[in-house]
Write a protein that holds these residues in place. Structure first.
Motif, PDB file in Angstrom:
ATOM      1  N   CYS A  11       0.930  -0.946   0.267  1.00 11.59           N
ATOM      2  CA  CYS A  11       0.117  -0.258  -0.056  1.00 11.59           C
ATOM      3  C   CYS A  11       0.949   1.384  -0.118  1.00 11.59           C
ATOM      4  N   SER A  12       1.948   1.096  -1.113  1.00  3.59           N
ATOM      5  CA  SER A  12       2.516   2.238  -0.614  1.00  3.59           C
ATOM      6  C   SER A  12       3.933   2.455  -1.773  1.00  3.59           C
ATOM      7  N   GLY A  13       4.195   3.027  -2.257  1.00  2.33           N
ATOM      8  CA  GLY A  13       4.777   2.869  -3.275  1.00  2.33           C
ATOM      9  C   GLY A  13       5.028   3.460  -4.922  1.00  2.33           C
ATOM     10  N   ARG A  14       6.233   3.695  -5.760  1.00  2.00           N
ATOM     11  CA  ARG A  14       6.428   3.738  -6.945  1.00  2.00           C
ATOM     12  C   ARG A  14       4.447   3.511  -7.541  1.00  2.00           C
ATOM     13  N   VAL A  15       4.063   4.515  -8.055  1.00  2.00           N
ATOM     14  CA  VAL A  15       2.586   4.250  -9.098  1.00  2.00           C
ATOM     15  C   VAL A  15       3.098   3.874 -10.256  1.00  2.00           C
ATOM     16  N   GLU A  16       2.752   2.403 -10.931  1.00  4.15           N
ATOM     17  CA  GLU A  16       2.520   1.611 -12.193  1.00  4.15           C
ATOM     18  C   GLU A  16       2.087   1.363 -12.531  1.00  4.15           C
ATOM     19  N   VAL A  17       1.036   0.936 -14.103  1.00  4.58           N
ATOM     20  CA  VAL A  17      -0.124   0.817 -14.679  1.00  4.58           C
ATOM     21  C   VAL A  17       0.287   0.256 -15.380  1.00  4.58           C
ATOM     22  N   SER A  18      -0.886  -0.751 -16.336  1.00 10.23           N
ATOM     23  CA  SER A  18      -0.447  -1.406 -17.147  1.00 10.23           C
ATOM     24  C   SER A  18      -1.813  -1.575 -18.484  1.00 10.23           C
ATOM     25  N   TYR A  19      -0.790  -1.001 -19.356  1.00 16.00           N
ATOM     26  CA  TYR A  19      -1.933  -0.980 -20.563  1.00 16.00           C
ATOM     27  C   TYR A  19      -1.314  -1.557 -21.606  1.00 16.00           C
ATOM     28  N   GLN A  20      -2.008  -2.199 -22.544  1.00 18.03           N
ATOM     29  CA  GLN A  20      -2.163  -3.027 -23.733  1.00 18.03           C
ATOM     30  C   GLN A  20      -1.123  -4.161 -23.220  1.00 18.03           C
ATOM     31  N   GLY A  21      -0.651  -4.323 -21.934  1.00 11.43           N
ATOM     32  CA  GLY A  21       0.331  -5.877 -21.752  1.00 11.43           C
ATOM     33  C   GLY A  21       1.317  -4.918 -21.051  1.00 11.43           C
ATOM     34  N   SER A  22       1.246  -3.704 -21.378  1.00  9.66           N
ATOM     35  CA  SER A  22       3.113  -3.139 -21.047  1.00  9.66           C
ATOM     36  C   SER A  22       2.534  -3.073 -19.208  1.00  9.66           C
ATOM     37  N   TRP A  23       3.373  -2.620 -18.688  1.00 10.29           N
ATOM     38  CA  TRP A  23       3.658  -1.783 -16.854  1.00 10.29           C
ATOM     39  C   TRP A  23       4.268  -0.989 -17.380  1.00 10.29           C
ATOM     40  N   GLY A  24       4.191   0.497 -16.987  1.00 12.68           N
ATOM     41  CA  GLY A  24       4.548   1.265 -16.723  1.00 12.68           C
ATOM     42  C   GLY A  24       5.187   2.050 -15.721  1.00 12.68           C
ATOM     43  N   SER A  25       5.330   3.402 -16.051  1.00 13.51           N
ATOM     44  CA  SER A  25       5.084   4.636 -14.394  1.00 13.51           C
ATOM     45  C   SER A  25       4.395   5.753 -14.716  1.00 13.51           C
ATOM     46  N   VAL A  26       3.682   6.272 -14.196  1.00 17.55           N
ATOM     47  CA  VAL A  26       2.880   6.931 -13.675  1.00 17.55           C
ATOM     48  C   VAL A  26       3.877   8.680 -13.583  1.00 17.55           C
ATOM     49  N   CYS A  27       3.774  10.238 -15.056  1.00 19.22           N
ATOM     50  CA  CYS A  27       5.082  11.146 -14.427  1.00 19.22           C
ATOM     51  C   CYS A  27       3.508  12.145 -13.044  1.00 19.22           C
ATOM     52  N   GLY A  28       4.872  12.036 -12.059  1.00 16.77           N
ATOM     53  CA  GLY A  28       4.304  12.689 -10.721  1.00 16.77           C
ATOM     54  C   GLY A  28       3.728  14.282 -10.872  1.00 16.77           C
ATOM     55  N   GLU A  29       4.642  15.098 -12.246  1.00 16.38           N
ATOM     56  CA  GLU A  29       4.179  16.266 -12.433  1.00 16.38           C
ATOM     57  C   GLU A  29       3.047  17.091 -12.188  1.00 16.38           C
ATOM     58  N   GLY A  30       2.540  17.753 -11.193  1.00 18.34           N
ATOM     59  CA  GLY A  30       1.215  17.768 -11.407  1.00 18.34           C
ATOM     60  C   GLY A  30       0.893  16.987 -10.020  1.00 18.34           C
ATOM     61  N   TRP A  31       1.035  15.857  -9.880  1.00 14.91           N
ATOM     62  CA  TRP A  31       0.579  15.194  -8.268  1.00 14.91           C
ATOM     63  C   TRP A  31       0.620  15.318  -7.455  1.00 14.91           C
ATOM     64  N   PHE A  61      11.494   1.815 -14.587  1.00 14.75           N
ATOM     65  CA  PHE A  61      12.818   1.362 -15.818  1.00 14.75           C
ATOM     66  C   PHE A  61      11.565   1.608 -16.942  1.00 14.75           C
ATOM     67  N   GLY A  62      11.869   1.217 -18.216  1.00 11.68           N
ATOM     68  CA  GLY A  62      10.493   1.669 -19.635  1.00 11.68           C
ATOM     69  C   GLY A  62       9.804   2.326 -19.549  1.00 11.68           C
ATOM     70  N   LYS A  63       8.933   1.954 -19.996  1.00 15.91           N
ATOM     71  CA  LYS A  63       7.641   3.647 -20.165  1.00 15.91           C
ATOM     72  C   LYS A  63       7.098   3.707 -18.878  1.00 15.91           C
ATOM     73  N   ILE A  64       6.807   5.480 -19.227  1.00 16.31           N
ATOM     74  CA  ILE A  64       6.375   6.417 -18.730  1.00 16.31           C
ATOM     75  C   ILE A  64       4.735   6.489 -19.813  1.00 16.31           C
ATOM     76  N   LEU A  65       4.554   5.812 -18.678  1.00 12.37           N
ATOM     77  CA  LEU A  65       2.302   5.456 -19.331  1.00 12.37           C
ATOM     78  C   LEU A  65       1.569   6.737 -18.593  1.00 12.37           C
ATOM     79  N   LEU A  66       1.730   7.036 -18.186  1.00 12.89           N
ATOM     80  CA  LEU A  66       0.237   7.856 -18.193  1.00 12.89           C
ATOM     81  C   LEU A  66       1.277   9.695 -17.806  1.00 12.89           C
ATOM     82  N   ASP A  67       1.187  10.513 -18.010  1.00 10.80           N
ATOM     83  CA  ASP A  67       1.029  11.756 -17.293  1.00 10.80           C
ATOM     84  C   ASP A  67       0.176  12.852 -17.322  1.00 10.80           C
TER      85      ASP A  67
END
Length: 118
Positions: A11-31, A61-67
């Motif tokens: 229940c705490s950590g870096r936010v990661e989402v999965s989209y089209q089979g890939s996991w990636g992070s979320v940009c934290g600017e404005g979060w 690591f890898g893609k940033i999926l949401l901004d």
């Protein structure tokens, strides 16, 4: 799908989402706590306590999926919040979003129980 990684519990950590089979992070600017509240609710982790800045839980690591994610705080899933097109990003991993939730496995001080009666 959604998860929190590199934290002390689920229940705490870096936010990661999965989209089209890939996991990636979320940009934290404005979060903010509004976005983190949606994450915590979606994961069944209570409410958002904190949103540590600057890839507090380590860069992804890898893609940033949401901004540019903007939530009212009432959404049931992060993907329902307003955001840029998937895979569009304006930040690097040094700004990955994080969340600390109130629920199980979050960062809390342990409660010490002394059973010695003097």
């Amino acid at each position: 799908m959604l998860r929190l990684v590199n934290g002390p519990g689920r229940c705490s950590g870096r936010v990661e989402v999965s989209y089209q089979g890939s996991w990636g992070s979320v940009c934290g600017e404005g979060w903010s706590l509004k976005e983190a509240h949606v994450v915590c609710r979606q994961l069944g982790c209570g409410w958002a306590v904190s949103t540590p800045p600057g890839a507090h839980f380590g860069p992804g690591f890898g893609k940033i999926l949401l901004d540019n994610v903007h939530c009212s705080g009432e959404e049931s899933h992060l993907a329902l919040c307003a955001h840029d097109t998937w895979f569009t990003r304006s930040c690097g991993h040094e700004a990955d979003a994080g969340a600390i939730c109130s629920g199980e496995g979050s960062q809390r001080l342990p409660v010490r129980m002394d059973h010695d009666s003097k």
